[in-house]
Design an enzyme around this catalytic site. Sequence first.
Site, PDB file in Angstrom:
ATOM      1  N   GLY A  43       0.843  -1.189   0.000  1.00  0.00           N
ATOM      2  CA  GLY A  43       0.000   0.000   0.000  1.00  0.00           C
ATOM      3  C   GLY A  43       0.877   1.237   0.000  1.00  0.00           C
ATOM      4  N   LEU A  44       0.265   2.361  -0.192  1.00  0.00           N
ATOM      5  CA  LEU A  44       0.997   3.622  -0.225  1.00  0.00           C
ATOM      6  C   LEU A  44       1.646   3.940   1.118  1.00  0.00           C
ATOM      7  CD1 LEU A  44      -1.666   5.747  -2.125  1.00  0.00           C
ATOM      8  CD2 LEU A  44       0.568   5.077  -3.040  1.00  0.00           C
ATOM      9  N   SER A  45       2.619   4.820   1.097  1.00  0.00           N
ATOM     10  CA  SER A  45       3.188   5.341   2.334  1.00  0.00           C
ATOM     11  C   SER A  45       2.090   6.033   3.115  1.00  0.00           C
ATOM     12  CB  SER A  45       4.306   6.335   2.014  1.00  0.00           C
ATOM     13  OG  SER A  45       4.841   6.896   3.189  1.00  0.00           O
ATOM     14  N   GLY A  46       1.971   5.717   4.393  1.00  0.00           N
ATOM     15  CA  GLY A  46       0.930   6.305   5.221  1.00  0.00           C
ATOM     16  C   GLY A  46      -0.390   5.569   5.171  1.00  0.00           C
ATOM     17  N   GLY A  48      -0.982   2.632   6.393  1.00  0.00           N
ATOM     18  CA  GLY A  48      -1.191   1.892   7.635  1.00  0.00           C
ATOM     19  C   GLY A  48      -0.620   0.491   7.607  1.00  0.00           C
ATOM     20  N   SER A 117       6.239  -1.804  -1.949  1.00  0.00           N
ATOM     21  CA  SER A 117       6.336  -2.709  -3.107  1.00  0.00           C
ATOM     22  C   SER A 117       5.376  -2.269  -4.214  1.00  0.00           C
ATOM     23  CB  SER A 117       6.085  -4.164  -2.691  1.00  0.00           C
ATOM     24  OG  SER A 117       4.920  -4.324  -1.918  1.00  0.00           O
TER      25      SER A 117
END
Length: 212
Positions: A43-46, A48, A117
Amino acid sequence: MTVYERKENESVSDDIVWHNSAVSNKDRASLKNQTPVVLWFTGLSGSGKSTIANAVESLLFQLGKHSYLLDGDNVRHGLNKDLDFSNAARVENIRRISEVANLFVDSGTIVLTAFISPFVADREQARKVMKKGQFLEVFIDTPIEVCEQRDPKGLYKKARAGEISNFTGIDSQYESPTNPEIHIHTSSKTVEQCAKQVVEKLKEFGYLDVSS
């Protein structure tokens, strides 16, 4: 070519032979009373990833399960500290952690990996490293607007200011999973609810003992 870029189709030397242990993967899994697997949080940065993965590991610990969390930042403090954030380095980052995760699975452990990733091809390559059924993709699906509002490390702010380049979601692409085994929408759930959803899926898929 940099030290972390591998030649296409590069293979292991014929002089290197895999050593088979007297204790098998099945033996180790049986002792731990679980089915070893990699939970590949992406998942994206931030989004969770690390927070939810930590909560999942806590729940597994309470159930008496043997697990280990491989976090992206932690791995870059040691094993992958020589890698930058270029596309080539990101590919090598995932290749290395895939091999490490595979060794943990061989030990009979439930492995949690928390890495952005960003590329589908790299996640699929990680899947191919494992045996069938030993890799579960966990998509921590959080809109970039929410991630940027959270911005726990201030990275989005730096990326918007041009202080960080190749930042996923800003000037580097994130390719969302199309068919993850576990899909977590975080916007409408608490961390605890997300973690419980993952553990329930593990039970449903048969990776945890039914008595748990």
